[in-house]
Write an enzyme that holds these catalytic residues in place. Structure first.
Site, PDB file in Angstrom:
ATOM      1  N   ASP A   1     -70.858 -62.981 -18.110  1.00 17.39           N
ATOM      2  CA  ASP A   1     -70.525 -64.227 -18.468  1.00 17.39           C
ATOM      3  C   ASP A   1     -69.774 -64.888 -17.295  1.00 17.39           C
ATOM      4  OD1 ASP A   1     -69.762 -66.848 -19.358  1.00 17.39           O
ATOM      5  OD2 ASP A   1     -69.011 -66.074 -21.306  1.00 17.39           O
TER       6      ASP A   1
ATOM      7  N   ASP B   1     -72.379 -72.258 -17.212  1.00 15.43           N
ATOM      8  CA  ASP B   1     -71.648 -71.312 -17.917  1.00 15.43           C
ATOM      9  C   ASP B   1     -72.649 -70.522 -18.412  1.00 15.43           C
ATOM     10  OD1 ASP B   1     -70.133 -69.915 -19.806  1.00 15.43           O
ATOM     11  OD2 ASP B   1     -69.546 -71.748 -21.006  1.00 15.43           O
TER      12      ASP B   1
ATOM     13  N   HIS C   1     -70.399 -75.243 -26.992  1.00 13.10           N
ATOM     14  CA  HIS C   1     -69.532 -76.405 -26.579  1.00 13.10           C
ATOM     15  C   HIS C   1     -70.155 -77.231 -25.722  1.00 13.10           C
ATOM     16  CE1 HIS C   1     -68.784 -73.922 -22.916  1.00 13.10           C
ATOM     17  NE2 HIS C   1     -68.911 -72.993 -23.698  1.00 13.10           N
TER      18      HIS C   1
ATOM     19  N   GLU D   1     -75.079 -70.149 -26.942  1.00 14.82           N
ATOM     20  CA  GLU D   1     -74.613 -68.730 -26.533  1.00 14.82           C
ATOM     21  C   GLU D   1     -74.246 -67.878 -27.777  1.00 14.82           C
ATOM     22  OE1 GLU D   1     -70.673 -68.705 -25.220  1.00 14.82           O
ATOM     23  OE2 GLU D   1     -70.512 -70.901 -25.067  1.00 14.82           O
TER      24      GLU D   1
ATOM     25  N   TYR E   1     -71.981 -58.351 -31.512  1.00 18.67           N
ATOM     26  CA  TYR E   1     -70.948 -57.359 -30.871  1.00 18.67           C
ATOM     27  C   TYR E   1     -70.567 -56.349 -31.939  1.00 18.67           C
ATOM     28  CZ  TYR E   1     -70.438 -61.671 -28.412  1.00 18.67           C
ATOM     29  OH  TYR E   1     -70.699 -62.949 -27.677  1.00 18.67           O
TER      30      TYR E   1
ATOM     31  N   ARG F   1     -74.713 -61.163 -25.445  1.00 20.37           N
ATOM     32  CA  ARG F   1     -74.543 -62.720 -25.680  1.00 20.37           C
ATOM     33  C   ARG F   1     -75.776 -63.102 -24.692  1.00 20.37           C
ATOM     34  NH1 ARG F   1     -69.655 -63.255 -25.302  1.00 20.37           N
ATOM     35  NH2 ARG F   1     -69.225 -63.652 -23.201  1.00 20.37           N
TER      36      ARG F   1
ATOM     37  N   GLU G   1     -76.355 -66.805 -22.861  1.00 22.95           N
ATOM     38  CA  GLU G   1     -75.805 -68.089 -22.860  1.00 22.95           C
ATOM     39  C   GLU G   1     -76.737 -69.053 -21.787  1.00 22.95           C
ATOM     40  OE1 GLU G   1     -71.717 -68.594 -21.647  1.00 22.95           O
ATOM     41  OE2 GLU G   1     -71.454 -70.454 -22.644  1.00 22.95           O
TER      42      GLU G   1
HETATM   43  N1  GLY Z   1     -67.316 -68.852 -20.295  1.00 24.35           N
HETATM   44  C1  GLY Z   1     -66.672 -69.418 -21.592  1.00 24.35           C
HETATM   45  C2  GLY Z   1     -67.517 -69.823 -22.737  1.00 24.35           C
HETATM   46  O1  GLY Z   1     -68.511 -69.127 -22.580  1.00 24.35           O
HETATM   47  O2  GLY Z   1     -67.289 -70.450 -23.381  1.00 24.35           O
HETATM   48 MN    MN Z   2     -69.752 -68.518 -21.050  1.00 22.85          MN
HETATM   49 MN    MN Z   3     -69.692 -70.955 -22.811  1.00 22.21          MN
END
Ligand code: GLY
Ligand code: MN
Ligand code: MN
Length: 435
Positions: free
Chosen positions: A256, A267, A350, A380, A384, A402, A404
């Protein structure tokens, strides 16, 4: 970002504030790391958004309708001795010439000058609680004026939360902002490709991190948060940050990592097998997460509410967990009683922008807000299954996945800003084998 973009933002903010008002925005303070050494300075996002000025010890002031000039900046004076150590300063003249300030003043004179600007205004737009020491100075200026109110001075009557206006503006990305975010997405994606090519059994997690950092910095980007490079059991640690384990044959590696380019963040998370081939169990879980991500991205469309992508991901993940035998029961009930949270315990995304968890409200009153073009969010989902999870057969244990991406809401199809690194498992295998 061009000067005209910052000027446009200030105009928009001042239009919303109306007359008889003043906005005060301080720069980020310098944070000491230890004796004589500071942390790398990063400007406050709100201050940067309005000024494009990246020096510390500065205050931006906006007074809509002020005849002598609406935009005033207080900045460090020029100082040849200090500039020898720390580099050039713009100085008061420099912010007038290069940053659109109508007046630049030395920040050392702010106590004499700012009360005079406040005097004409009833409403003070200011964000409290972010810069506690500066809060005290603002209260001091206002109280000083109130003490003189008996002399007939017009004094500020009301503090208004500036962040409500400013963060609503920041939630909607302009064309130049989207361009910066596309670049942050492309650099981030390229870094993940390099990580996929470098990863191999026997390598250390920090070697992979170094590869990612190299790609960021060679493109004039920095990290937007400390990268997570978690192999084997570490893939199940959501905020893993040690990045110091040796990777083993058969491990998955969850990375990540995102960058910040011109103050805009990416991100990105990818999960892939260290040896370049998914095992059947890894691939089975991976395909559930990928299907959930596709379903969620499909929902990032104008008119849908904020939570719809999450709801879509939860549904696909819960169905998948049942199919794999990791959950037992009826899907609607497993969703209602949140049984899926045993394996998918975070939200699907987010807001993303200047801050990696960007500003902006998720609800309007009690309701999830509707998505609109210009909003950017992460998508994302993950599953797990830490080692030792009770009631789970050995074949699934230790798998953490994950995926994302960064998605811009547009009038048409969702635009994935981070799509230059594959998520398709066959494509990932091909990329790794070509390395
Ligand atoms: N890297 C922080 C998140 O994925 O929210
Ligand atoms: Mn992230
Ligand atoms: Mn994120």
């Amino acid at each position: 970002m061009k000067k005209t973009e910052f000027a446009r933002r200030r105009r928009q903010l001042m239009r919303m504030m109306g007359r008889d008002a003043i906005a005060i925005v301080p720069a980020a303070s310098i944070k000491q790391r230890n004796n004589d050494v500071d942390y790398h300075y990063r400007q406050d996002s709100d201050f940067q958004y309005l000024t494009g000025f990246d020096e510390p010890e500065a205050v931006a002031v906006m007074v809509p309708g002020r005849p002598q000039g609406e935009f005033v900046m207080f900045v460090r004076d020029r100082d040849p001795a200090r500039e020898t150590w720390d580099g050039a300063r713009a100085g008061p003249d420099g912010v007038e010439a290069d940053y659109g300030a109508d007046h630049g003043f030395p920040v050392a004179d702010i106590d004499e000058i700012l009360p005079g600007l406040l005097e004409r205004c009833s409403r003070v737009y200011y964000t409290m609680g972010v810069h506690p020491e500066f809060d005290q100075r603002v209260f001091g200026w206002v109280n000083g004026l109130r003490a003189q109110a008996k002399k007939g001075l017009h004094t500020p009557q009301e503090f208004v939360a500036l962040d409500h206006l400013l963060h609503e503006m920041r939630l909607f990305k302009s064309r130049p902002e989207l361009d910066a975010m596309r670049r942050a997405g492309a650099i981030g994606a390229q870094a993940h490709r390099r990580a996929m090519k470098l990863a191999a059994p026997g390598r250390m997690e920090y070697e992979v991190m170094a590869e990612i950092l190299h790609e960021f910095h060679r493109n004039k980007a920095d990290i937007s948060y400390h990268p997570i490079v978690g192999s084997g059991p570490n893939a199940c640690v959501l905020h893993y940050h040690a990045n110091d384990r040796q990777m083993k044959d058969g491990d998955l590696l969850l990375i990540d990592a995102g960058c910040e380019f011109d103050y805009y963040a990416s991100d990105i998370t990818r999960t892939f097998p260290v040896n370049g081939r998914f095992t059947p169990a890894q691939r089975a879980v991976y395909e559930v997460v990928l299907a959930a991500q596709h379903a969620a991205i499909e929902k990032t469309r104008p008119g849908n509410h904020w939570n719809e992508p999450h709801e879509a991901a939860v549904k696909v993940i819960t169905q998948g967990l049942v199919k794999l035998g990791l959950l037992k029961g009826k899907v609607p009930k497993l969703i209602k009683d949140e049984s899926y949270k045993k394996f998918f315990m975070h939200r699907t995304g987010h807001w993303l922008g200047m801050d990696v968890h960007d500003v902006g409200e998720y609800k309007v009153g009690e309701e999830w807000r509707l998505l609109e073009p210009g909003m950017v969010m992460t998508v994302e989902p993950g599953i797990y299954i830490p080692r030792g999870t009770k009631g789970v057969s050995k074949e699934w244990q230790g798998i953490g996945i994950r995926i994302e991406d960064d998605v811009a809401v547009t009038k048409g199809d969702p635009e994935v800003l981070s799509d230059r690194v594959p998520t398709d498992p066959d494509e990932i295998e091909r990329l790794m084998q070509a390395a």
